[in-house]
Design a protein around this motif. Structure first.
Motif, PDB file in Angstrom:
ATOM      1  N   ILE A  56       0.835  -1.200   0.000  1.00  0.00           N
ATOM      2  CA  ILE A  56       0.000   0.000   0.000  1.00  0.00           C
ATOM      3  C   ILE A  56       0.871   1.253   0.000  1.00  0.00           C
ATOM      4  O   ILE A  56       0.661   2.176  -0.754  1.00  0.00           O
ATOM      5  CB  ILE A  56      -0.925   0.028   1.240  1.00  0.00           C
ATOM      6  CG1 ILE A  56      -1.812  -1.218   1.282  1.00  0.00           C
ATOM      7  CG2 ILE A  56      -1.768   1.299   1.252  1.00  0.00           C
ATOM      8  CD1 ILE A  56      -2.823  -1.320   0.183  1.00  0.00           C
ATOM      9  N   SER A  57       1.869   1.259   0.890  1.00  0.00           N
ATOM     10  CA  SER A  57       2.771   2.394   1.043  1.00  0.00           C
ATOM     11  C   SER A  57       4.188   1.952   0.691  1.00  0.00           C
ATOM     12  O   SER A  57       4.703   1.013   1.296  1.00  0.00           O
ATOM     13  CB  SER A  57       2.720   2.910   2.487  1.00  0.00           C
ATOM     14  OG  SER A  57       3.706   3.888   2.722  1.00  0.00           O
ATOM     15  N   ALA A 269      -2.187   6.803  -0.051  1.00  0.00           N
ATOM     16  CA  ALA A 269      -1.861   5.444  -0.482  1.00  0.00           C
ATOM     17  C   ALA A 269      -1.164   5.517  -1.831  1.00  0.00           C
ATOM     18  O   ALA A 269      -1.400   6.452  -2.611  1.00  0.00           O
ATOM     19  CB  ALA A 269      -3.115   4.577  -0.579  1.00  0.00           C
ATOM     20  N   ASP A 270      -0.320   4.535  -2.093  1.00  0.00           N
ATOM     21  CA  ASP A 270       0.366   4.448  -3.385  1.00  0.00           C
ATOM     22  C   ASP A 270      -0.360   3.512  -4.346  1.00  0.00           C
ATOM     23  O   ASP A 270       0.212   3.059  -5.337  1.00  0.00           O
ATOM     24  CB  ASP A 270       1.802   3.964  -3.177  1.00  0.00           C
ATOM     25  CG  ASP A 270       2.634   4.984  -2.400  1.00  0.00           C
ATOM     26  OD1 ASP A 270       2.301   6.185  -2.464  1.00  0.00           O
ATOM     27  OD2 ASP A 270       3.597   4.579  -1.725  1.00  0.00           O
ATOM     28  N   VAL A 271      -1.627   3.220  -4.025  1.00  0.00           N
ATOM     29  CA  VAL A 271      -2.456   2.329  -4.839  1.00  0.00           C
ATOM     30  C   VAL A 271      -3.845   2.956  -4.961  1.00  0.00           C
ATOM     31  O   VAL A 271      -4.190   3.874  -4.212  1.00  0.00           O
ATOM     32  CB  VAL A 271      -2.563   0.923  -4.188  1.00  0.00           C
ATOM     33  CG1 VAL A 271      -1.217   0.215  -4.208  1.00  0.00           C
ATOM     34  CG2 VAL A 271      -3.104   1.024  -2.759  1.00  0.00           C
ATOM     35  N   ALA A 367     -15.426  -4.182  -4.888  1.00  0.00           N
ATOM     36  CA  ALA A 367     -14.521  -3.043  -4.778  1.00  0.00           C
ATOM     37  C   ALA A 367     -13.101  -3.417  -5.180  1.00  0.00           C
ATOM     38  O   ALA A 367     -12.388  -2.632  -5.821  1.00  0.00           O
ATOM     39  CB  ALA A 367     -14.547  -2.499  -3.346  1.00  0.00           C
ATOM     40  N   ARG A 368     -12.683  -4.650  -4.835  1.00  0.00           N
ATOM     41  CA  ARG A 368     -11.301  -5.058  -5.112  1.00  0.00           C
ATOM     42  C   ARG A 368     -11.009  -5.158  -6.606  1.00  0.00           C
ATOM     43  O   ARG A 368      -9.850  -5.117  -7.029  1.00  0.00           O
ATOM     44  CB  ARG A 368     -11.011  -6.405  -4.436  1.00  0.00           C
ATOM     45  CG  ARG A 368      -9.550  -6.847  -4.546  1.00  0.00           C
ATOM     46  CD  ARG A 368      -8.620  -5.828  -3.887  1.00  0.00           C
ATOM     47  NE  ARG A 368      -7.233  -6.263  -3.869  1.00  0.00           N
ATOM     48  CZ  ARG A 368      -6.338  -5.963  -4.818  1.00  0.00           C
ATOM     49  NH1 ARG A 368      -6.711  -5.252  -5.875  1.00  0.00           N
ATOM     50  NH2 ARG A 368      -5.088  -6.373  -4.703  1.00  0.00           N
ATOM     51  N   VAL A 373      -7.672  -0.177  -1.649  1.00  0.00           N
ATOM     52  CA  VAL A 373      -8.015   0.380  -0.339  1.00  0.00           C
ATOM     53  C   VAL A 373      -9.417   0.954  -0.410  1.00  0.00           C
ATOM     54  O   VAL A 373      -9.767   1.642  -1.380  1.00  0.00           O
ATOM     55  CB  VAL A 373      -7.025   1.488   0.081  1.00  0.00           C
ATOM     56  CG1 VAL A 373      -7.443   2.092   1.419  1.00  0.00           C
ATOM     57  CG2 VAL A 373      -5.613   0.947   0.162  1.00  0.00           C
ATOM     58  N   ALA A 374     -10.240   0.695   0.628  1.00  0.00           N
ATOM     59  CA  ALA A 374     -11.588   1.254   0.695  1.00  0.00           C
ATOM     60  C   ALA A 374     -11.856   1.789   2.090  1.00  0.00           C
ATOM     61  O   ALA A 374     -11.597   1.106   3.087  1.00  0.00           O
ATOM     62  CB  ALA A 374     -12.628   0.197   0.323  1.00  0.00           C
ATOM     63  N   LEU A 375     -12.365   3.009   2.167  1.00  0.00           N
ATOM     64  CA  LEU A 375     -12.765   3.587   3.447  1.00  0.00           C
ATOM     65  C   LEU A 375     -14.213   3.201   3.742  1.00  0.00           C
ATOM     66  O   LEU A 375     -15.030   3.068   2.830  1.00  0.00           O
ATOM     67  CB  LEU A 375     -12.627   5.112   3.424  1.00  0.00           C
ATOM     68  CG  LEU A 375     -11.247   5.690   3.770  1.00  0.00           C
ATOM     69  CD1 LEU A 375     -10.185   5.218   2.784  1.00  0.00           C
ATOM     70  CD2 LEU A 375     -11.300   7.221   3.815  1.00  0.00           C
TER      71      LEU A 375
END
Length: 626
Positions: A56-57, A269-271, A367-368, A373-375
């Motif tokens: 993610i990071s 995030a980097d994604v 979502a994936r 990433v999902a809030l």
């Protein structure tokens, strides 16, 4: 978002043996981290740790785990996100010149903080969700820690002479020393709540590390006990002692500022990143603030059901249209949802019987396909008084108190012989309440007579059955909200979302559970949470700044599925196979005869027993999968 697992024992192993064990442990939780894997072990002391990474990071190898500190003393395996890692990095650089960084991952920052500042200062400084294992090569100690609100899971416990730990129980099961004895006492808790609350697990000797706690374990230190570094009870106590005294408008402004700060950190995030949107108050507010901050359209996701009584997607679409998000929805059929049921033992590492797990998995899977990433909007109900019992329970208790206890018990006794549809049965349960705490326990319980249903079991204490530590809370509403924030939220809501998302290699983040938001919510007077018989007043007022009231004001609806009709229809064959009386008798966990009676009541339509039966069915399906 990642997964970790490992062991710590007195037995020296050959390096190849340790590596193979760690490989198997990591493989069992591969979906938590499909991007890379790593192991580290010290065979002289019998310690090993494995890590599965969902990048993610800092997507480069500079973020690889397990990670060694620059000084070489510490080894870290970390699951979660430190949202203020850039700020912490800046503080580290100011304190010591000439820093050499491998990359820009939050893992490296967390590890450097731990090495320089120590455990206590680091835990207090971090803003985020996390579970980590830190190995001290010098002192030969293992530290396990879990975030304040319990967003990330961590199991630990001794099996013989070996300490096992991991993000999910399946990773502990992969170790050859794992014993796997079912804890019948913990099984009573599953029947009562539909989940097993911390610190218990389904296995004897294995515990969940409580939220906001850490434990330091030395060689052979079987007496090590978790210690809190942040205690929600103290947060509530401080909130009651120093309440917010500003105006309504000032409260809304302050909440908006804190949520903006939380969401700003959680959007990093980097994604690709998006958000779940149900069209309810909480998710709509999170998406509104995300969209205000974003320079592009926010990705939002919802699922709908063809059965109109269970379809919330139309409300989500209306909110998305108003906010201008890039909205995607998926209408699922009954067959889509039913296909998930046989997969539940794989998705949930211990029996978990909140049936909204099914749509949660489906929306995570959708979502994936677009984001990593999902809030989500979880947390609003517990912190701001959203659940309906918070509104009607105080009135109900005042009414019950006017009826003398002997008379209430007499009425209940007279009603017992009558046919028992759900409402009459719940009335019988409520009439027997001896205190407001007992009343709430009865309302929250799916089974009251848990010990009679499970052979050879004694129900252990849990928050709702042992509320003495919360006696300082005088308000019934605040008391209910507080116990749910410590129990139902981390042990049901957050477990449901974590496992469903991780089974799809999706990271979820929860802005409302930023501890600075939580601490502010605890200071707000009850009138800013529940007003005019409705909950989440301050959240609603803030949301109305972004979304018209007409789009979001409607009765609260859960993420429900038609479980009762499913068990009489398409799931009947599956359920009947699991509930066969000979099978139940042979396994020896349940009162087989009584379960069959309840099953027949449900099939005959005399009462909807789906909520009771679901916990038993889930355990049976999980047991068959072991």
């Amino acid at each position: 978002m990642c997964g970790l697992a490992g062991f710590f024992g007195p037995f020296r192993r050959a390096a190849d043996d340790s590596a193979e064990i760690l490989r198997k442990q990591g493989l069992s939780i591969a979906l938590r981290g499909p991007d890379s894997d790593g192991i580290w072990h010290d065979d002289a002391v019998g310690f090993g740790v494995t890590h599965r990474r969902l990048s993610i990071s800092d997507l480069s190898l500079a973020g690889h785990q397990p990670m060694a500190s620059h000084c070489g003393r510490y080894i870290l395996a970390f699951n979660g996100e430190i949202y203020n890692h850039r700020e912490l990095r800046s503080r580290l650089e100011q304190e010591e010149q000439g820093n050499t960084w491998r990359g820009h991952s939050d893992t490296e920052v967390l590890l450097t903080c731990l090495a320089r500042w120590g455990l206590d200062r680091t835990l207090q400084a971090c803003v985020g969700m996390f579970a980590f294992a830190l190995w001290d090569r010098q002192d030969r100690t293992l530290t396990l820690a879990r975030d304040r609100m319990g967003e990330k899971p961590l199991y630990w416990g001794w099996q013989g002479q070996t300490l096992l730990f991991g993000s999910e129980l399946k990773a502990l099961r992969a170790h050859p020393d794992f014993q796997g004895m079912i804890d019948r006492d913990a099984l009573t808790l599953l029947l009562r709540y539909n989940y097993i609350p911390a610190p218990y697990s389904i296995y004897r000797g294995i515990r969940k590390l409580p939220a906001g706690h850490y434990v330091v374990i030395g060689v052979g230190d079987r007496d090590a006990m978790p210690r809190p570094f942040w205690d929600y009870r103290n947060v509530v106590r401080a909130g009651l002692e120093t309440p917010f005294t500003g105006t309504d408008g000032q409260a809304i402004d302050e909440l908006e500022a804190r949520l903006m700060t939380s969401i700003q950190g959680q959007r990093v995030a980097d994604v690709p990143l998006g958000a779940f949107l149900s069209g309810g108050i909480d998710s709509s507010l999170v998406v509104s603030l995300m969209q205000r901050q974003a320079s592009q359209r926010v990705n939002t996701y919802a699922i709908g059901f063809q059965a109109r009584d269970f379809d919330e997607a139309v409300h989500a679409r209306a909110v998305a249209d108003h906010l201008g998000t890039d909205h995607a929805e998926l209408y699922v059929t009954e067959q889509d949802a039913l296909a998930i049921v046989p997969e539940l033992p794989r998705i949930y590492c211990e029996p978990f019987a909140d049936s909204s797990q099914i749509p949660t998995f489906l929306v995570s899977r959708m979502a994936r396909q677009h984001v990593t990433v999902a809030l989500s909007g979880d947390g609003g109900d517990e912190l701001f008084g959203g659940y309906t019992p918070y509104q009607f329970m105080p009135r109900l208790w005042r009414w019950l108190r006017m009826i003398p206890a002997p008379l209430r018990q007499g009425i209940a006794a007279m009603l017992v012989p009558l046919p028992a549809p759900q409402r009459i049965e719940k009335l019988l349960t409520i009439l027997g309440a001896t205190s407001r705490e007992d009343l709430y326990l009865r309302v929250r319980s799916h089974w009251m007579d848990t010990e009679s249903m499970i052979l050879g079991a004694n129900e252990p204490d849990s928050l709702l059955r042992h509320p003495d530590t919360w006696r300082f809370v005088k308000s019934f509403e605040v008391w209910m909200m507080s116990l749910d924030a410590c129990g139902y939220m981390p042990d049901d809501i957050l477990v449901k979302v974590d496992r469903a998302a991780m089974a799809n290699s999706l990271e979820t983040r929860v802005p409302l559970l930023d501890h600075r938001v939580v601490e502010f919510a605890a200071r707000l007077p009850l009138s800013m949470k529940i007003r005019d018989g409705r909950g989440k007043w301050v959240l609603r007022q803030l949301l109305y700044r972004y979304v018209p009231q007409s789009l979001v004001d409607r009765p609260k609806a859960g993420f429900a599925v038609p479980l009762g009709s499913w068990l009489r229809g398409p799931l009947r064959e599956w359920a009947e196979d699991l509930l066969q009386e000979p099978k139940l008798r042979k396994e020896g966990y349940f009162d087989a005869k009584r379960i069959q009676e309840i099953w027949q009541e449900h099939l005959n339509g005399r009462a909807d027993r789906s909520n009771r039966l679901w916990s038993i069915l889930i355990f049976q399906a999980w047991l068959a999968d072991q």
